[in-house]
Motif scaffolding. Structure first.
Motif, PDB file in Angstrom:
ATOM      1  N   LEU A 182       0.980  -1.165  -0.073  1.00 22.28           N
ATOM      2  CA  LEU A 182       0.065   0.072   0.083  1.00 22.28           C
ATOM      3  C   LEU A 182       0.743   1.218  -0.033  1.00 22.28           C
ATOM      4  O   LEU A 182       0.559   2.133  -0.844  1.00 22.28           O
ATOM      5  CB  LEU A 182      -0.921  -0.096   1.213  1.00 22.28           C
ATOM      6  N   GLU A 183       1.919   1.372   0.857  1.00 19.91           N
ATOM      7  CA  GLU A 183       3.039   2.395   0.804  1.00 19.91           C
ATOM      8  C   GLU A 183       3.451   2.603  -0.524  1.00 19.91           C
ATOM      9  O   GLU A 183       3.426   3.804  -0.848  1.00 19.91           O
ATOM     10  CB  GLU A 183       3.989   2.296   1.895  1.00 19.91           C
ATOM     11  N   ARG A 184       3.885   1.682  -1.105  1.00 21.15           N
ATOM     12  CA  ARG A 184       4.514   1.873  -2.440  1.00 21.15           C
ATOM     13  C   ARG A 184       3.658   2.396  -3.501  1.00 21.15           C
ATOM     14  O   ARG A 184       3.903   3.192  -4.341  1.00 21.15           O
ATOM     15  CB  ARG A 184       5.282   0.388  -2.938  1.00 21.15           C
ATOM     16  N   MET A 185       2.276   1.879  -3.396  1.00 20.97           N
ATOM     17  CA  MET A 185       1.371   2.308  -4.176  1.00 20.97           C
ATOM     18  C   MET A 185       1.096   3.626  -4.355  1.00 20.97           C
ATOM     19  O   MET A 185       0.771   4.386  -5.263  1.00 20.97           O
ATOM     20  CB  MET A 185       0.011   1.367  -4.020  1.00 20.97           C
ATOM     21  N   ALA A 186       1.173   4.332  -3.114  1.00 17.84           N
ATOM     22  CA  ALA A 186       0.827   5.641  -2.979  1.00 17.84           C
ATOM     23  C   ALA A 186       1.530   6.662  -3.750  1.00 17.84           C
ATOM     24  O   ALA A 186       1.053   7.705  -4.165  1.00 17.84           O
ATOM     25  CB  ALA A 186       0.960   6.153  -1.586  1.00 17.84           C
ATOM     26  N   SER A 187       2.911   6.315  -4.077  1.00 15.31           N
ATOM     27  CA  SER A 187       3.788   7.105  -4.905  1.00 15.31           C
ATOM     28  C   SER A 187       3.927   6.698  -6.479  1.00 15.31           C
ATOM     29  O   SER A 187       4.775   6.827  -6.949  1.00 15.31           O
ATOM     30  CB  SER A 187       5.096   7.229  -4.149  1.00 15.31           C
ATOM     31  N   LYS A 301      -6.012  -2.205   0.307  1.00 15.03           N
ATOM     32  CA  LYS A 301      -5.051  -1.809  -0.919  1.00 15.03           C
ATOM     33  C   LYS A 301      -6.109  -1.180  -2.129  1.00 15.03           C
ATOM     34  O   LYS A 301      -5.949  -0.276  -2.796  1.00 15.03           O
ATOM     35  CB  LYS A 301      -4.315  -2.768  -1.543  1.00 15.03           C
ATOM     36  N   TYR A 302      -7.364  -1.804  -2.023  1.00 16.21           N
ATOM     37  CA  TYR A 302      -8.259  -1.488  -3.033  1.00 16.21           C
ATOM     38  C   TYR A 302      -9.776  -0.826  -2.716  1.00 16.21           C
ATOM     39  O   TYR A 302     -10.572  -1.609  -2.587  1.00 16.21           O
ATOM     40  CB  TYR A 302      -8.592  -2.726  -4.006  1.00 16.21           C
ATOM     41  N   PRO A 303      -9.753   0.255  -1.928  1.00 15.84           N
ATOM     42  CA  PRO A 303     -11.032   0.619  -1.251  1.00 15.84           C
ATOM     43  C   PRO A 303     -12.121   0.984  -2.587  1.00 15.84           C
ATOM     44  O   PRO A 303     -13.169   0.933  -1.957  1.00 15.84           O
ATOM     45  CB  PRO A 303     -10.636   2.243  -0.817  1.00 15.84           C
ATOM     46  N   ALA A 304     -11.869   0.869  -3.655  1.00 12.51           N
ATOM     47  CA  ALA A 304     -12.943   0.850  -4.676  1.00 12.51           C
ATOM     48  C   ALA A 304     -13.811  -0.201  -4.667  1.00 12.51           C
ATOM     49  O   ALA A 304     -14.968   0.148  -5.087  1.00 12.51           O
ATOM     50  CB  ALA A 304     -12.268   1.026  -5.969  1.00 12.51           C
ATOM     51  N   LEU A 305     -13.320  -1.198  -4.020  1.00 14.39           N
ATOM     52  CA  LEU A 305     -14.298  -2.434  -3.974  1.00 14.39           C
ATOM     53  C   LEU A 305     -15.450  -2.268  -3.041  1.00 14.39           C
ATOM     54  O   LEU A 305     -16.530  -2.631  -3.012  1.00 14.39           O
ATOM     55  CB  LEU A 305     -13.663  -3.797  -3.713  1.00 14.39           C
ATOM     56  N   ARG A 306     -14.977  -1.591  -1.911  1.00 13.02           N
ATOM     57  CA  ARG A 306     -15.983  -1.395  -0.838  1.00 13.02           C
ATOM     58  C   ARG A 306     -16.969  -0.179  -0.988  1.00 13.02           C
ATOM     59  O   ARG A 306     -17.902  -0.317  -1.094  1.00 13.02           O
ATOM     60  CB  ARG A 306     -15.112  -0.919   0.427  1.00 13.02           C
ATOM     61  N   LEU A 307     -16.277   0.693  -2.007  1.00 12.96           N
ATOM     62  CA  LEU A 307     -17.297   1.794  -2.425  1.00 12.96           C
ATOM     63  C   LEU A 307     -18.380   1.358  -3.361  1.00 12.96           C
ATOM     64  O   LEU A 307     -19.239   1.652  -3.520  1.00 12.96           O
ATOM     65  CB  LEU A 307     -16.435   2.766  -3.249  1.00 12.96           C
ATOM     66  N   ALA A 308     -17.742   0.118  -4.125  1.00 11.10           N
ATOM     67  CA  ALA A 308     -18.850  -0.182  -5.287  1.00 11.10           C
ATOM     68  C   ALA A 308     -20.023  -1.166  -4.387  1.00 11.10           C
ATOM     69  O   ALA A 308     -21.050  -0.715  -5.068  1.00 11.10           O
ATOM     70  CB  ALA A 308     -17.913  -1.318  -6.082  1.00 11.10           C
TER      71      ALA A 308
END
Ligand code: NDP
Length: 387
Positions: A182-187, A301-308
């Motif tokens: 998650l940390e690496r994805m942020a940048s 890592k993938y909050p989009a799934l919760r939002l969906a």
């Protein structure tokens, strides 16, 4: 001869569609091809496939398109309205492969003439699922899903009763960052996010795969198209991208659709429907494939799934606001104005800020959808500016 039109002809799905069409020129008459800024490719495709009409979505590209098609006898036009108008030209089969909410109106217009709509543009169902399905019913049009997962579900459901479906599992490759922290994805940069491990796709959907916003859109698409309740739809990370979807039935049977990561599979199915025809994709050799692996997606890592899931629960215009905020956040990420992980924050914040405006309202018309789309883009831009 089948009359066909391709919206988003210059994109990844559009080019693959025309690849299949071009292999059987005697079977198809090409009515309209539309594109955006890639005028050179649009003109080349229009000439190669002897299209009657070529349209660019951008008025500033008209002169270039006119010049590129001079002497060809191919009619040219430009602008958003011209794209929608092209969808009213009589055609039997229409590929909807514009990227983003811009694909909605041409798809609706094509259905008014009772055409078969091959729907790659998942945003249409996310933004206006009830409107799309109602248009199909009203005008006797057929919508065939072209997203590989939804084509797979569609095929697994042939001859089945939807009432017997216990679960629908759509697979996800995990995108460019499936093994990143998650940390690496942020940048992460737009270039890193736009490099897909398995599929050759347009830049926007590839970045959406890395954030799993693409899978989030697909969960909503599954709900809207097949009418399966949200609690029966699962996303599953399958890094090999060979199983596209699985449908589980009340007797415990699970039907899986397996094929290479090649969109011509799903496009070919839609092109040949209701029959099947030869499609030049790789034939799998199971003795060489090795293993199929699976893992649950990490929702941290993938909050989009919760939002969906929240979008599906709320219904109405929430999907439209979700997509518009996502498109705005994606533009900002591509322009390097926000970091990768900020995209989900922008979408969530936009939905929270719009929650008092009755997004769940179920009376839906094209005007209410366009109004929600505009309001959500405006709100997302403000959220981004305030970061
Ligand atoms: P691309 O980015 O490769 O192509 C998009 C197409 O839409 C191009 O023809 C582009 O024109 C055109 N376009 C862009 N913006 C506009 C606009 N505002 N108005 C009209 N036309 C526009 O996308 P893909 O082919 O990857 O994806 C198309 C759709 O299919 C998306 O909805 C995607 O989610 C879906 N999809 C794609 C898959 C894939 O494998 N690529 C798989 C499953 C679904 P130009 O390039 O000339 O500017």
């Amino acid at each position: 001869m089948r009359r066909i039109s391709v919206f988003g002809a210059t994109g990844s799905v559009g080019v693959n569609t025309l690849d299949l069409v071009g292999r059987r020129p005697e079977a198809f008459e090409v009515v309209a091809l539309t594109g955006g800024r890639n005028v050179e490719l649009l003109a080349a495709l229009a000439r190669r496939h002897r299209a009657a009409l070529a349209v660019t979505a951008y008025p500033q590209c008209l002169a270039e398109l006119r010049e590129a098609l001079a002497g060809s006898g191919i009619e040219v036009a430009a602008g958003r309205d011209a794209v929608t108008e092209a969808a009213s030209r009589p055609a039997d089969w229409v590929m909807s492969a514009i990227v983003g909410a811009a694909g909605l109106q041409p798809g609706l217009k094509a259905m008014e003439q009772g055409a078969t709509l091959a729907l790659a543009n998942k945003e249409s169902l996310v933004c206006a699922g009830p409107l799309m399905m109602e248009s199909a019913r009203r005008y006797g049009a057929t919508i065939l899903p072209v997203d590989s997962e939804h084509s797979a579900v569609f095929q697994a459901l042939i001859g089945e009763d939807i009432a017997n479906v216990e679960r629908v599992i759509i697979t996800a490759s995990g995108g460019a960052f499936r093994d990143w922290s998650l940390e690496r994805m942020a940048s992460a940069t737009p270039e890193e996010a736009a490099s897909h491990p398995n599929w050759e796709m347009g830049q926007r959907i590839t970045i959406d795969s890395a954030s799993m916003f693409n899978k989030a859109l697909e969960l909503i698409e599954t709900h809207e198209y097949f009418g399966v309740s949200p609690d029966r739809i699962e996303a599953l990370v399958h890094p090999e991208s060979m199983i596209h979807a699985m449908v589980g039935f009340s007797d415990g049977a699970l039907m899986a659709h397996i094929g290479p990561a090649d969109m011509r599979h799903a496009i070919g199915f839609a092109l040949n429907h209701p029959g099947r025809g030869h499609v030049p994709v790789e034939r799998l050799d199971f003795t060489r494939l090795g293993q199929f692996t699976f893992r649950a997606p990490d929702e941290r890592k993938y909050p989009a799934l919760r939002l969906a899931r929240e979008v599906m629960e709320q219904g109405g215009h929430t999907g439209c606001a979700f997509n518009a905020a996502k498109e705005t956040a994606l533009d900002a990420f591509i322009a390097r104005r926000i970091g990768f992980s900020r995209m989900a924050e922008v979408v969530e914040e936009t939905l929270v800020k719009l929650s008092s405006s009755r997004l769940g309202n179920t009376v839906m018309t094209l005007d209410t959808v366009l109004d929600t789309d505009a309001r959500a883009r405006d709100m997302a831009a403000r959220v981004i500016a305030a970061l």
